[in-house]
Write a protein that holds these residues in place. Structure first.
Motif, PDB file in Angstrom:
ATOM      1  N   LYS A 148      47.877  49.401  57.855  1.00 14.44           N
ATOM      2  CA  LYS A 148      48.878  48.482  57.296  1.00 14.44           C
ATOM      3  C   LYS A 148      48.725  47.049  57.802  1.00 14.44           C
ATOM      4  O   LYS A 148      49.428  46.152  57.355  1.00 14.44           O
ATOM      5  CB  LYS A 148      50.283  49.001  57.619  1.00 14.44           C
ATOM      6  CG  LYS A 148      50.648  50.284  56.877  1.00 14.44           C
ATOM      7  CD  LYS A 148      52.015  50.805  57.256  1.00 14.44           C
ATOM      8  CE  LYS A 148      52.003  51.473  58.600  1.00 14.44           C
ATOM      9  NZ  LYS A 148      53.248  52.192  58.916  1.00 14.44           N
ATOM     10  N   ASP A 204      47.387  44.044  57.401  1.00 15.87           N
ATOM     11  CA  ASP A 204      46.679  43.363  56.309  1.00 15.87           C
ATOM     12  C   ASP A 204      47.222  41.948  56.151  1.00 15.87           C
ATOM     13  O   ASP A 204      48.419  41.749  55.925  1.00 15.87           O
ATOM     14  CB  ASP A 204      46.884  44.165  55.021  1.00 15.87           C
ATOM     15  CG  ASP A 204      45.991  43.683  53.896  1.00 15.87           C
ATOM     16  OD1 ASP A 204      45.351  42.625  54.055  1.00 15.87           O
ATOM     17  OD2 ASP A 204      45.951  44.358  52.847  1.00 15.87           O
ATOM     18  N   ASP A 227      45.930  39.770  53.879  1.00 18.54           N
ATOM     19  CA  ASP A 227      45.540  39.253  52.556  1.00 18.54           C
ATOM     20  C   ASP A 227      46.742  38.782  51.748  1.00 18.54           C
ATOM     21  O   ASP A 227      47.849  39.329  51.850  1.00 18.54           O
ATOM     22  CB  ASP A 227      44.827  40.353  51.759  1.00 18.54           C
ATOM     23  CG  ASP A 227      43.373  40.513  52.188  1.00 18.54           C
ATOM     24  OD1 ASP A 227      42.915  39.697  53.001  1.00 18.54           O
ATOM     25  OD2 ASP A 227      42.719  41.453  51.701  1.00 18.54           O
ATOM     26  N   SER A 228      46.465  37.785  50.916  1.00 20.83           N
ATOM     27  CA  SER A 228      47.461  37.361  49.922  1.00 20.83           C
ATOM     28  C   SER A 228      47.462  38.397  48.804  1.00 20.83           C
ATOM     29  O   SER A 228      46.575  39.255  48.721  1.00 20.83           O
ATOM     30  CB  SER A 228      47.091  35.992  49.364  1.00 20.83           C
ATOM     31  OG  SER A 228      45.860  36.077  48.647  1.00 20.83           O
ATOM     32  N   GLU A 229      48.428  38.293  47.914  1.00 23.16           N
ATOM     33  CA  GLU A 229      48.501  39.247  46.803  1.00 23.16           C
ATOM     34  C   GLU A 229      47.255  39.164  45.928  1.00 23.16           C
ATOM     35  O   GLU A 229      46.736  40.173  45.445  1.00 23.16           O
ATOM     36  CB  GLU A 229      49.751  38.976  45.959  1.00 23.16           C
ATOM     37  CG  GLU A 229      51.059  39.320  46.649  1.00 23.16           C
ATOM     38  CD  GLU A 229      51.124  40.779  47.062  1.00 23.16           C
ATOM     39  OE1 GLU A 229      50.697  41.640  46.249  1.00 23.16           O
ATOM     40  OE2 GLU A 229      51.587  41.073  48.186  1.00 23.16           O
ATOM     41  N   GLU A 262      44.241  38.247  46.925  1.00 25.04           N
ATOM     42  CA  GLU A 262      43.131  38.858  47.659  1.00 25.04           C
ATOM     43  C   GLU A 262      43.242  40.377  47.667  1.00 25.04           C
ATOM     44  O   GLU A 262      42.232  41.089  47.584  1.00 25.04           O
ATOM     45  CB  GLU A 262      43.107  38.323  49.098  1.00 25.04           C
ATOM     46  CG  GLU A 262      42.674  36.863  49.197  1.00 25.04           C
ATOM     47  CD  GLU A 262      42.904  36.279  50.581  1.00 25.04           C
ATOM     48  OE1 GLU A 262      42.104  35.414  50.990  1.00 25.04           O
ATOM     49  OE2 GLU A 262      43.889  36.686  51.251  1.00 25.04           O
ATOM     50  N   LYS A 263      44.465  40.879  47.739  1.00 26.69           N
ATOM     51  CA  LYS A 263      44.668  42.327  47.705  1.00 26.69           C
ATOM     52  C   LYS A 263      44.222  42.908  46.365  1.00 26.69           C
ATOM     53  O   LYS A 263      43.583  43.976  46.309  1.00 26.69           O
ATOM     54  CB  LYS A 263      46.144  42.656  47.959  1.00 26.69           C
ATOM     55  CG  LYS A 263      46.599  42.442  49.386  1.00 26.69           C
ATOM     56  CD  LYS A 263      48.087  42.760  49.542  1.00 26.69           C
ATOM     57  CE  LYS A 263      48.565  42.475  50.960  1.00 26.69           C
ATOM     58  NZ  LYS A 263      50.019  42.720  51.112  1.00 26.69           N
ATOM     59  N   ASP A 264      44.527  42.212  45.304  1.00 27.30           N
ATOM     60  CA  ASP A 264      44.127  42.682  43.966  1.00 27.30           C
ATOM     61  C   ASP A 264      42.607  42.701  43.841  1.00 27.30           C
ATOM     62  O   ASP A 264      42.026  43.649  43.279  1.00 27.30           O
ATOM     63  CB  ASP A 264      44.733  41.787  42.884  1.00 27.30           C
ATOM     64  CG  ASP A 264      46.246  41.964  42.771  1.00 27.30           C
ATOM     65  OD1 ASP A 264      46.737  43.022  43.225  1.00 27.30           O
ATOM     66  OD2 ASP A 264      46.909  41.058  42.242  1.00 27.30           O
ATOM     67  N   LYS A 308      41.250  45.568  45.890  1.00 28.33           N
ATOM     68  CA  LYS A 308      41.542  46.849  45.226  1.00 28.33           C
ATOM     69  C   LYS A 308      40.525  47.104  44.122  1.00 28.33           C
ATOM     70  O   LYS A 308      40.028  48.238  43.942  1.00 28.33           O
ATOM     71  CB  LYS A 308      42.960  46.830  44.657  1.00 28.33           C
ATOM     72  CG  LYS A 308      43.385  48.128  44.019  1.00 28.33           C
ATOM     73  CD  LYS A 308      44.820  48.037  43.523  1.00 28.33           C
ATOM     74  CE  LYS A 308      45.243  49.339  42.855  1.00 28.33           C
ATOM     75  NZ  LYS A 308      46.643  49.258  42.327  1.00 28.33           N
ATOM     76  N   THR A 361      37.054  46.098  53.270  1.00 25.29           N
ATOM     77  CA  THR A 361      38.227  45.438  53.845  1.00 25.29           C
ATOM     78  C   THR A 361      37.980  43.943  53.970  1.00 25.29           C
ATOM     79  O   THR A 361      36.833  43.483  53.993  1.00 25.29           O
ATOM     80  CB  THR A 361      38.566  46.019  55.237  1.00 25.29           C
ATOM     81  OG1 THR A 361      39.768  45.437  55.720  1.00 25.29           O
ATOM     82  CG2 THR A 361      37.451  45.738  56.249  1.00 25.29           C
ATOM     83  N   HIS A 362      39.086  43.184  54.079  1.00 24.71           N
ATOM     84  CA  HIS A 362      39.027  41.752  54.381  1.00 24.71           C
ATOM     85  C   HIS A 362      39.539  41.465  55.801  1.00 24.71           C
ATOM     86  O   HIS A 362      39.702  40.312  56.185  1.00 24.71           O
ATOM     87  CB  HIS A 362      39.878  40.961  53.372  1.00 24.71           C
ATOM     88  CG  HIS A 362      39.307  40.954  51.996  1.00 24.71           C
ATOM     89  ND1 HIS A 362      40.054  40.632  50.888  1.00 24.71           N
ATOM     90  CD2 HIS A 362      38.041  41.217  51.523  1.00 24.71           C
ATOM     91  CE1 HIS A 362      39.304  40.714  49.799  1.00 24.71           C
ATOM     92  NE2 HIS A 362      38.081  41.055  50.167  1.00 24.71           N
ATOM     93  N   LYS A 363      39.822  42.549  56.574  1.00 25.13           N
ATOM     94  CA  LYS A 363      40.372  42.368  57.918  1.00 25.13           C
ATOM     95  C   LYS A 363      39.350  41.746  58.872  1.00 25.13           C
ATOM     96  O   LYS A 363      39.722  41.128  59.864  1.00 25.13           O
ATOM     97  CB  LYS A 363      40.799  43.730  58.502  1.00 25.13           C
ATOM     98  CG  LYS A 363      41.954  44.388  57.797  1.00 25.13           C
ATOM     99  CD  LYS A 363      42.222  45.766  58.406  1.00 25.13           C
ATOM    100  CE  LYS A 363      43.345  46.479  57.648  1.00 25.13           C
ATOM    101  NZ  LYS A 363      43.567  47.842  58.153  1.00 25.13           N
TER     102      LYS A 363
END
Length: 620
Positions: A482, A484, A486-488, A490-492, A495, A522-524
Motif C-alpha cells: 500500500k 504508493d 503515484d498520482s492517479e 501514474e497509477k492508471d 495498471k 512498480t514505480h516505488k
C-alpha cells in the motif's frame, strides 16, 4: 514457682507462629527492636502528657548484648516498661498487642507512630531460642517483674529487683543443627548487618559494645549500629547529590551513580514517601528470567519486604528504590501484604510519577534520556506489546526511533509535528542497521519526500502494529504494497502496463514455485531494479523475528516481487518474453528474486544455482 499455661488458642498460635508464620528466622531481631522502639515512643508520649514523668530524650536507647560464652543475646531498652498485669496480658495472651491498645487510648493517634500492632512479633524469638526471659519495670510501678518461658509449655511470672524503667529481653540461643547455625546470632558483625538491613531507620540509637584490635590490643568500643534518620525523610534541598549517590550504590550494589533520582512525599488516601532511582545502566541479568523487579517496602522505617513487585508495572521494572508508608495493611507476621488495595493505589501513583519524570528527562535532558532508552527502551516497548496496546497511552510518547533525516532519535510526537502538508501516514522501514535500511530499494524514493522512521530492533514493528495509529495517523511500512506515492494518472498507467504483461509475469511466477504471491511492475523504486513487497499483516522483518521464536518456523510473510518499470531490466524481460525466450526469462526471474531476498536480508535456498546463473548471464 508454679508455671502458668498459655490459653489453648494461644498455645496453638505460638506453635504455628514458630513453625509457619515467619519464613525467615532473622526476622526475630527486627520484631524485638520494633517492640523496644515502641516502648521508647510510649515513654516519650507520656512524658509530654504527664508532667510528673521526666524524660531525657537524649538518653533513650536500645542496646544489644551478645554473650558467646553463655549463648545469650540480650536486647534492652529504657522505655516505658511493663507492669505485672501488662506482662501477663501482653505476653501471656498471644496476639494481644499492648502497642495497639496503647494507640487506641491515645488522644492524638495520627501523630503517634507505633510499629508493633499485632502482638505476635515478640514470639518470633522462639525461632532462635530455647528460652526467653523478659525483665521489665514500668514507669508507673515501683516493682519490676520477670517473665520466663521455654515455649508452648507455659511461663512463669515473678517479682525481680530491676531498678530502672524499661525492658530487658534475654534469648537463650538454640544449639546449632547440621542444617542450621544459630551461633551467627551471637556474632557482632552479623547482628550489625541485620540492624542495617531491617532496623537502620529506627529513630532511637541501637547500640552494641564491639571489640576490635588496635596496635595489637583488643579494645571495646560502644558503637551505634543504625543511622536513625532515613535519607528519604530529609528534604531534598538538605541532601547533597553525593549522599544520594552513595546511598544508591551502597543500598542497591551498583558501581555507578544513578542516572536520575525521584523523591516524593505523598499525602492522601494512601500516604507514602518514595525515593526512587533510575539506573545509569541495565543490570547484567536485566533481560533474563532471573531478574527480580520490586521496590524495598518499609512501614514506619522498618523494612517489610526486600522486593515488593506489586509496586511497579513490568515496563518500569528497571526502577530501584524505597517506599515507606504507615498505611500499609500487613499480615500477622508483617512479612507479606494483607490487603493489596493500598498497595494498588500507591503503585498507580508511582506509575504516574515515574512516567512524568521520564517525560521531563526526555524534554529537558535529551542526552540522558537517550542513554536511558538504549538500556531500557526495550522494556517500554514490551509494555505496549504485551498489554495488546492497553498501555500505549502511557508509554507511546516515551518511545524513540531513528529518523531518515539525520539518523538521530525522534519521538512519534516530533515526527508528526514535522509532517509535510498532505502527508497522512507515518512511514517506517525495518532492517538490521541504519545503513542497511538506508540502502533498501523502497527507501530511496520515499525519503526524498517524507521522513521515514528506521526500525532496527526486532520488536519495533510489532509495537507499531500494536499502537495501530498515533494522533489518527496510521503507520505504514514502506515495504507494504500500500506504500504508493503515484498520482492517479501514474497509477492508471502502471495498471495498464501490468495488465499488458500479466502473461509474462505468469511465466516468471511459475519458475519461482509459489515463493511469491505475485509479480508486477512498480514505480516505488528509483534506481534499484527489484524489491520484495509485503502483503497482509506479516512483513518480511516480522517473519524473520517470528522464526527466531519457538513454534514460529512455519510463519511466512506473503510477498510480491516488484520490478522497476523504468529500469532497463524491465525492457530486457519484455524482449525475452516477446522473442519466446522463456527459459532465459525464467533464469532472469530466479536471479531477480534472489537479489530481492538478499537485499531484505533473507537467505537463498540454492546459492550455488544462483551463482551459476549469474555467471552464465554475464558471459552472454
Amino acid at each position: 514457682m508454679k508455671k502458668k499455661q498459655f490459653k489453648a488458642e494461644s498455645k496453638k498460635l505460638l506453635d504455628m507462629m514458630i513453625h509457619s508464620i515467619y519464613t525467615n528466622k532473622e526476622i526475630f531481631l527486627r520484631e524485638l527492636i520494633s517492640n523496644a522502639s515502641d516502648a521508647l515512643d510510649k515513654l516519650s508520649y507520656q512524658g509530654l502528657t504527664d508532667k510528673s514523668i521526666k524524660v531525657n530524650k537524649n538518653n533513650l536507647e536500645i542496646r544489644l548484648i551478645p554473650n558467646k560464652e553463655e549463648k545469650t543475646l540480650t536486647i534492652t531498652d529504657n522505655g516505658i516498661g511493663m507492669t505485672k498485669e501488662e506482662l501477663e496480658e501482653n505476653l501471656g495472651t498471644i496476639a494481644k498487642s499492648g502497642s495497639e491498645l496503647f494507640k487506641e487510648n491515645m488522644d492524638d493517634k495520627k501523630n503517634m507512630s507505633i510499629i508493633g500492632q499485632f502482638g505476635v512479633g515478640f514470639y518470633s524469638a522462639f525461632m532462635v531460642s530455647d528460652k526467653v526471659k523478659v525483665s521489665s519495670k514500668s514507669i508507673h510501678s515501683d516493682k519490676g517483674y520477670t517473665w520466663i518461658s521455654s515455649g508452648a509449655d507455659g511461663y512463669t511470672l515473678e517479682e525481680c529487683d530491676k531498678k530502672e524503667n524499661g525492658t530487658t529481653i534475654t534469648l537463650y540461643i538454640k544449639e546449632n543443627l547440621e542444617e542450621e547455625s544459630y551461633d551467627e546470632f551471637l556474632e557482632e558483625a552479623h547482628l550489625s548487618s541485620l540492624i542495617k538491613k531491617y532496623s537502620d531507620y529506627i529513630h532511637y540509637p541501637i547500640r552494641m559494645t564491639v571489640k576490635s584490635m588496635q596496635e595489637e590490643k583488643e579494645i571495646e568500643e560502644d558503637k551505634t549500629l543504625n543511622s536513625m534518620i532515613p535519607i528519604w525523610h530529609k528534604k531534598k534541598k538538605d541532601v547533597k547529590e553525593e549522599e544520594y549517590n552513595d546511598f544508591y550504590t551502597d543500598k542497591f550494589y551498583d558501581y555507578e551513580k544513578p542516572l536520575h533520582i525521584i523523591q516524593s512525599d505523598v499525602e492522601g488516601r494512601s500516604s507514602y514517601k518514595a525515593l526512587l532511582f533510575i539506573p545509569s545502566h541495565a543490570p547484567f541479568d536485566y533481560y533474563s528470567k532471573n531478574y527480580e523487579k520490586g521496590l524495598q517496602l518499609y512501614s514506619r522505617g522498618v523494612l517489610i519486604m526486600e522486593k515488593c513487585s506489586e509496586l511497579l508495572p513490568d515496563y518500569f521494572s528497571f526502577v530501584k528504590g524505597i517506599i515507606d508508608s504507615e498505611d500499609i495493611s500487613l499480615n500477622i507476621s508483617r512479612e507479606t501484604l494483607q490487603d493489596n488495595c493500598q498497595i494498588g493505589m500507591i503503585a498507580k501513583s508511582l506509575e504516574t510519577k515515574i512516567r512524568k519524570e521520564l517525560e521531563s528527562i526526555l524534554k529537558n535532558n535529551r542526552e540522558d534520556y537517550e542513554k536511558f532508552y538504549n538500556d531500557f527502551g526495550m522494556q517500554l516497548k514490551y509494555g505496549i506489546y504485551s498489554s495488546y496496546g492497553m498501555n500505549k497511552e502511557q508509554l507511546q510518547d516515551l518511545l524513540l526511533f531513528y529518523s531518515s533525516k539525520d539518523k538521530k532519535y525522534v519521538t512519534l510526537k516530533e515526527y508528526t509535528e514535522k509532517m509535510i502538508e498532505g502527508q497522512n501516514k507515518i512511514y517506517y522501514a525495518c532492517g538490521e542497521s541504519l545503513d542497511k535500511i538506508d540502502l533498501l530499494p523502497q527507501v530511496e524514493r520515499i525519503k526524498e519526500k517524507y521522513e521515514i522512521l528506521y526500525l532496527t530492533n526486532y520488536m519495533d514493528e510489532f509495537v507499531l502494529k500494536t499502537i495501530m495509529n498515533y494522533n489518527s495517523y496510521e503507520f505504514l511500512n514502506i515495504a507494504d504494497e500500500k506504500a504508493d506515492l503515484d498520482s492517479e494518472e501514474e497509477k492508471d498507467a502502471l495498471k495498464k502496463a501490468n495488465e499488458e504483461s500479466k502473461d509474462m509475469f505468469s511465466e516468471m511466477k511459475e519458475v519461482l514455485d509459489a515463493q511469491v504471491e505475485s509479480i508486477n511492475f512498480t514505480h516505488k523504486l528509483k534506481n534499484h531494479p527489484v524489491c520484495l513487497t509485503s502483503k497482509g499483516e506479516i512483513s518480511v522483518e516480522m517473519e524473520k523475528a517470528l522464526k527466531e521464536m519457538p513454534n514460529g518456523e512455519n510463519i511466512k510473510a506473503q510477498t510480491i516481487m516488484e520490478i522497476n518499470e523504468q529500469h532497463p531490466i524491465s525492457k530486457k524481460l519484455k524482449e525475452l518474453y516477446q522473442n519466446k525466450k522463456i527459459e532465459e526469462l525464467k533464469k532472469y526471474s530466479k536471479v531477480l528474486y534472489a537479489q530481492a531476498r538478499l537485499i531484505e536480508g533473507l537467505s537463498i535456498e540454492n546459492p550455488t544455482e544462483i551463482s551459476n546463473l549469474i555467471c552464465e548471464l554475464l558471459t552472454k
